[in-house]
Design an enzyme around this catalytic site. Structure first.
Site, PDB file in Angstrom:
ATOM      1  N   ASN A  71       0.803  -1.219   0.000  1.00  0.00           N
ATOM      2  CA  ASN A  71       0.000   0.000   0.000  1.00  0.00           C
ATOM      3  C   ASN A  71       0.838   1.271   0.000  1.00  0.00           C
ATOM      4  O   ASN A  71       0.325   2.356   0.268  1.00  0.00           O
ATOM      5  CB  ASN A  71      -0.928   0.024   1.221  1.00  0.00           C
ATOM      6  CG  ASN A  71      -2.207   0.782   0.963  1.00  0.00           C
ATOM      7  OD1 ASN A  71      -2.730   0.798  -0.145  1.00  0.00           O
ATOM      8  ND2 ASN A  71      -2.734   1.420   2.003  1.00  0.00           N
ATOM      9  N   HIS A 117      -9.737  -2.691   4.292  1.00  0.00           N
ATOM     10  CA  HIS A 117      -8.691  -2.811   5.314  1.00  0.00           C
ATOM     11  C   HIS A 117      -9.306  -2.966   6.698  1.00  0.00           C
ATOM     12  O   HIS A 117     -10.430  -2.534   6.949  1.00  0.00           O
ATOM     13  CB  HIS A 117      -7.807  -1.559   5.325  1.00  0.00           C
ATOM     14  CG  HIS A 117      -6.918  -1.425   4.135  1.00  0.00           C
ATOM     15  ND1 HIS A 117      -5.603  -1.823   4.133  1.00  0.00           N
ATOM     16  CD2 HIS A 117      -7.168  -0.934   2.894  1.00  0.00           C
ATOM     17  CE1 HIS A 117      -5.073  -1.574   2.930  1.00  0.00           C
ATOM     18  NE2 HIS A 117      -6.007  -1.039   2.166  1.00  0.00           N
ATOM     19  N   GLU A 179     -11.756   1.327   5.974  1.00  0.00           N
ATOM     20  CA  GLU A 179     -10.929   0.948   7.127  1.00  0.00           C
ATOM     21  C   GLU A 179     -11.858   0.695   8.307  1.00  0.00           C
ATOM     22  O   GLU A 179     -12.462   1.628   8.844  1.00  0.00           O
ATOM     23  CB  GLU A 179      -9.958   2.078   7.458  1.00  0.00           C
ATOM     24  CG  GLU A 179      -8.910   1.740   8.484  1.00  0.00           C
ATOM     25  CD  GLU A 179      -7.690   1.071   7.880  1.00  0.00           C
ATOM     26  OE1 GLU A 179      -7.286   0.027   8.445  1.00  0.00           O
ATOM     27  OE2 GLU A 179      -7.138   1.581   6.892  1.00  0.00           O
ATOM     28  N   TYR A 289       1.649   0.068  12.678  1.00  0.00           N
ATOM     29  CA  TYR A 289       2.413   1.303  12.548  1.00  0.00           C
ATOM     30  C   TYR A 289       3.573   1.407  13.527  1.00  0.00           C
ATOM     31  O   TYR A 289       4.278   2.413  13.540  1.00  0.00           O
ATOM     32  CB  TYR A 289       1.494   2.511  12.697  1.00  0.00           C
ATOM     33  CG  TYR A 289       0.578   2.726  11.510  1.00  0.00           C
ATOM     34  CD1 TYR A 289       0.669   1.927  10.372  1.00  0.00           C
ATOM     35  CD2 TYR A 289      -0.378   3.724  11.516  1.00  0.00           C
ATOM     36  CE1 TYR A 289      -0.171   2.112   9.281  1.00  0.00           C
ATOM     37  CE2 TYR A 289      -1.223   3.933  10.425  1.00  0.00           C
ATOM     38  CZ  TYR A 289      -1.113   3.114   9.319  1.00  0.00           C
ATOM     39  OH  TYR A 289      -1.945   3.317   8.245  1.00  0.00           O
TER      40      TYR A 289
END
Length: 319
Positions: A71, A117, A179, A289
């Protein structure tokens, strides 16, 4: 904005539903595999709707990616890169996806891509837009928000000169990220899957109504525009020394003001927000992340407006 302005668009002919851009975000993977075998649910008159598994190797291993984040490699440099022996798998796959659904930026590209997602953050049913001037995507988001009410549907705008990234869905004329969370990596939750399923359904219903000639009057929606990515506090060895404060955990989209707690060290020290302006955090403590050094992203509220929208062809017949 002039009330008489009208945006005419050609009917939407080609739509893709992407799952498995990240191989451990299971709701989209399960849905795409189901729709590949039982596609009637997502078909609409006169439209090719193609469910597609983006990163099958990562899906097989139930990992985010094999060599690099799929992505993030749909920039023109990666898409035009000469493939050699050590070219990352995801770059090769990006070029393949671009050939099937693009080329990116061309008239031949798919009209619309829903990219499915999951997040470990408490972001609910979030739609991610990439362009504040995309009347079609804004109108569709407005339609989905109304269809799902009273379920909140936050809109995240990633349009930013340095923070916008080259997404898998960006090969389409109208890219829309879906998402939905919270859901752990490598886990499937029925409630999260059902919310994602409804978003796709309502998005495709919008496409059908648009193609049939329905007019969508001018609209305004509230969105959250990304402004900054905030890292965890670290020591001189680049190790995380403070974690998300309990009062911030799960508070995605809630306002943060000066003095509110952000982080908590293992010694019990509270690290507060010292800025003067209110912001709205998202992707709080997102598991994926940590490697990107993002504890959360800071957003501000903005208004997105769209002109009256209608198809160029008022009477739309099935192919």
């Amino acid at each position: 904005m002039s009330s008489s302005a009208v945006v005419h668009r050609a009917p939407v002919r080609k739509v893709a539903v992407f799952g498995g851009t990240h191989g451990n975000e299971l709701a989209g993977i399960y849905l795409v595999k189901h729709w590949q075998a039982h596609g009637a649910e997502i078909q609409r008159p006169g439209v090719e709707v193609k469910p597609f598994l983006c990163n099958p190797r990562a899906v097989e291993k139930c990992t985010r990616y094999i060599d690099c984040d799929l992505n993030r490699v749909f920039d023109l440099g990666s898409l035009g890169r000469t493939v050699v022996e050590d070219t990352p798998y995801e770059v090769r796959r990006a070029q393949e996806i671009n050939r099937i659904f693009g080329p990116k930026g061309s008239d031949d590209a798919f009209d619309l891509i829903f990219d499915l997602h999951n997040t470990t953050s408490n972001m609910g049913c979030t739609l991610i837009l990439e362009n504040s001037r995309d009347d079609f995507a804004i109108q569709m988001s407005h339609y989905i928000k109304n269809a799902l009410a009273p379920e909140p549907v936050p809109i995240l705008l990633i349009e930013h000169p340095t923070l916008k990234y080259a997404t898998t869905r960006s090969v389409a004329k109208h890219p829309v990220g879906v998402e939905v969370g919270p859901q752990p990596q490598g886990v499937i939750r029925a409630d999260i899957l059902e919310k994602m399923r409804k978003i796709v359904k309502h998005g495709l219903d919008f496409v059908q109504l648009f193609n049939e000639g329905q007019e969508f009057p001018p609209c305004t929606i509230e969105a959250y525009k990304i402004m900054e990515k905030v890292d965890y506090p670290r020591n001189k060895n680049d190790e995380v020394i403070a974690i998300i404060h309990p009062k911030l955990q799960d508070q995605d989209w809630q306002p943060l003001n000066k003095g509110d707690p952000l982080f908590l060290t293992l010694d019990g020290e509270v690290i507060e927000y010292k800025g003067d302006s209110t912001f709205y955090p998202a992707f709080i403590n997102e598991a994926a992340y940590y490697e990107k050094k993002h504890a959360f992203v800071k957003t501000v509220k903005v208004k997105l407006t769209a002109e009256l929208l209608r198809s160029e062809i008022r009477t739309f017949k099935s192919c």
